[in-house]
Design a protein around this motif. Structure first.
Motif, PDB file in Angstrom:
ATOM      1  N   PHE A  71      -1.717  -0.121  -9.423  1.00 38.43           N
ATOM      2  CA  PHE A  71      -2.780   0.316  -9.955  1.00 38.43           C
ATOM      3  C   PHE A  71      -3.261   1.419  -9.091  1.00 38.43           C
ATOM      4  O   PHE A  71      -4.416   1.603  -9.415  1.00 38.43           O
ATOM      5  N   GLY A  72      -2.792   1.527  -7.852  1.00 41.97           N
ATOM      6  CA  GLY A  72      -3.278   2.350  -7.039  1.00 41.97           C
ATOM      7  C   GLY A  72      -4.092   1.787  -5.843  1.00 41.97           C
ATOM      8  O   GLY A  72      -4.593   2.692  -5.007  1.00 41.97           O
ATOM      9  N   ALA A  73      -4.163   0.534  -5.679  1.00 42.83           N
ATOM     10  CA  ALA A  73      -4.974  -0.142  -4.608  1.00 42.83           C
ATOM     11  C   ALA A  73      -4.230   0.028  -3.526  1.00 42.83           C
ATOM     12  O   ALA A  73      -2.916  -0.127  -3.458  1.00 42.83           O
ATOM     13  N   LYS A  74      -4.933   0.494  -2.253  1.00 40.39           N
ATOM     14  CA  LYS A  74      -4.029   0.562  -0.887  1.00 40.39           C
ATOM     15  C   LYS A  74      -4.288  -0.671  -0.120  1.00 40.39           C
ATOM     16  O   LYS A  74      -3.167  -1.094   0.790  1.00 40.39           O
ATOM     17  N   GLY A  75      -5.357  -1.328  -0.068  1.00 34.06           N
ATOM     18  CA  GLY A  75      -5.284  -2.539   0.855  1.00 34.06           C
ATOM     19  C   GLY A  75      -5.337  -2.138   2.271  1.00 34.06           C
ATOM     20  O   GLY A  75      -4.912  -3.173   3.059  1.00 34.06           O
ATOM     21  N   ASP A  76      -5.630  -0.979   2.701  1.00 38.03           N
ATOM     22  CA  ASP A  76      -5.538  -0.724   3.961  1.00 38.03           C
ATOM     23  C   ASP A  76      -6.856  -0.716   4.938  1.00 38.03           C
ATOM     24  O   ASP A  76      -6.911  -0.233   6.088  1.00 38.03           O
ATOM     25  N   THR A  89     -12.011  -0.105  -5.454  1.00 34.12           N
ATOM     26  CA  THR A  89     -12.862  -0.702  -6.718  1.00 34.12           C
ATOM     27  C   THR A  89     -12.230  -0.393  -7.935  1.00 34.12           C
ATOM     28  O   THR A  89     -11.946  -1.425  -8.848  1.00 34.12           O
ATOM     29  N   ILE A  90     -12.083   0.793  -8.155  1.00 38.76           N
ATOM     30  CA  ILE A  90     -11.452   1.263  -9.523  1.00 38.76           C
ATOM     31  C   ILE A  90     -10.148   0.783  -9.768  1.00 38.76           C
ATOM     32  O   ILE A  90      -9.719   0.013 -10.752  1.00 38.76           O
ATOM     33  N   ALA A  91      -9.330   0.653  -8.850  1.00 40.74           N
ATOM     34  CA  ALA A  91      -7.888   0.011  -8.918  1.00 40.74           C
ATOM     35  C   ALA A  91      -7.669  -1.235  -9.350  1.00 40.74           C
ATOM     36  O   ALA A  91      -6.961  -1.832 -10.119  1.00 40.74           O
TER      37      ALA A  91
END
Length: 360
Positions: free
Chosen positions: A26-31, A37-39
């Motif tokens: 859903f677009g979260a990067k986790g970097d 937040t939105i993802a």
């Protein structure tokens, strides 16, 4: 794997097992840099709608506003899990709100399992946010009766870390199970307040917090009842390992206590509860309904304590310290009744010569 390109191997590594919702899809990067937040919120909303667990791959997910879990939006969903491989959910420097993850407003959950596993909740050293909050509509520092108290039943928190938060977990409801979870560098590790009943902590560590746990009853009609700690470590907390306020049937079993309550001044300055006597277990009764049925079994209090008083009780009834405990010193004031204390396997009766009684 011979002959596969690095790109194909990477795609395989990032692939999501069937039946899971991956926040990165859903677009979260986790970097540790990108605002996820939105993802993350979109992934959770989708998972609840489609009745699937949510997976956080290893990484640091920056959150700038509270993530809300609206499991009540799908009345047919009875099992929801959010889990990760040590994934960190970290508060952004621009964070607005009072909790990293909270139950949605006015949620009603009955016969539903909500499970958090393998997550690291990080307040980014600010200590001005709650990690996992089941009373998201209440002021963060409130110790008053909740104005809106969602009905909760069967929550599991396992293999998690709560660090640098105001409170790690704030909970009111039935049957939360916290397993193999660490609370460290928080103002308070856990707050159980009003109708927080039949909850248990297994193999948890409360280390270097302001205080370990706080069991708080604000109304005689909504007690904090039948809460148990098994094999927990309470170590190097500035204030008490546990505060019991009008709690009923609280049990500590095979727990270890060391170097707690070494700075009551710092604890009182950071938490909205002023305590006067340094100790491991602080028992008080603002409602005059007393702490009833507290027990200690197979517990050990190290001699390496800033203050050697293990229990300070302003009010208690039916306190039991088993012969298998060691290093216990208890001070009693005001009301006490039917308390059974042991020193070297010998029951020691309380005298009535003064208002304070010390049992070695």
């Amino acid at each position: 794997l011979v002959g596969m390109s690095d790109g194909i191997l990477q795609d395989m590594t990032n692939s999501t097992p069937e039946g899971l919702v991956n926040v990165k899809d859903f677009g979260a990067k986790g970097d540790g840099v990108t605002d996820d937040t939105i993802a993350v919120q979109n992934a959770i909303d989708y998972a609840i709608e489609d009745k699937m667990p949510v997976y956080f791959p290893y990484g640091t997910y920056i959150i700038s506003s509270p993530i809300r879990i609206d499991i009540a939006s799908n009345p047919d969903y009875r099992w929801f899990k959010i889990f990760g491989d040590g994934a960190k959910i970290k508060k952004a420097s621009t964070f607005i709100g009072s909790q990293l993850i909270g139950l949605n407003e006015l949620a009603y959950i009955e016969d539903t399992l909500l499970w958090f596993d393998g997550l690291d909740f990080d307040g980014d050293r600010q200590k001005n946010v709650i990690g996992l909050d089941f009373l998201p509509d209440e002021p963060m520092k409130s110790l008053e009766h909740p104005t809106s108290n969602p009905y909760l039943n069967t929550i599991v928190v396992s293999n998690c870390i709560f660090r640098h938060l105001y409170i790690g977990i704030r909970f009111s409801g039935n049957t939360i199970r916290v397993l193999n979870t660490t609370f460290t560098h928080n103002t308070m590790g856990t707050l159980l307040i009003d109708a927080a009943n039949n909850n248990s902590f297994f193999g948890c560590t409360f280390r270097e917090n302001g205080g370990g746990v706080h069991l708080k009853t604000t109304s005689s009609a909504r007690g904090t009842v039948n809460n148990t700690f098994y094999g927990c470590l309470f170590e190097s907390n500035k204030g008490p390992a546990a505060i019991l306020e009008d709690a009923i049937n609280t049990s500590f079993n095979a727990c270890y206590f060391e170097k707690n309550c070494y700075s009551m001044t710092q604890f009182n300055g950071n938490y909205p509860k002023t305590l006067t006597n340094p100790c491991n277990i602080y028992m008080t009764s603002p409602l005059n309904s007393t702490n009833y049925g507290t027990s200690f079994n197979d517990c050990f209090s190290s001699s390496n304590q800033p203050n050697h008083t293990f229990i300070y009780a302003k009010s208690c009834s039916r306190l039991h310290i088993s012969p298998s405990c060691s290093g216990i010193i208890a001070t009693f004031e005001n009301y006490f009744k039917n308390c059974y204390l042991f020193a070297k396997d010998i029951a020691t009766p309380l005298t009535t010569a003064s208002t304070t009684h010390i049992i070695y």
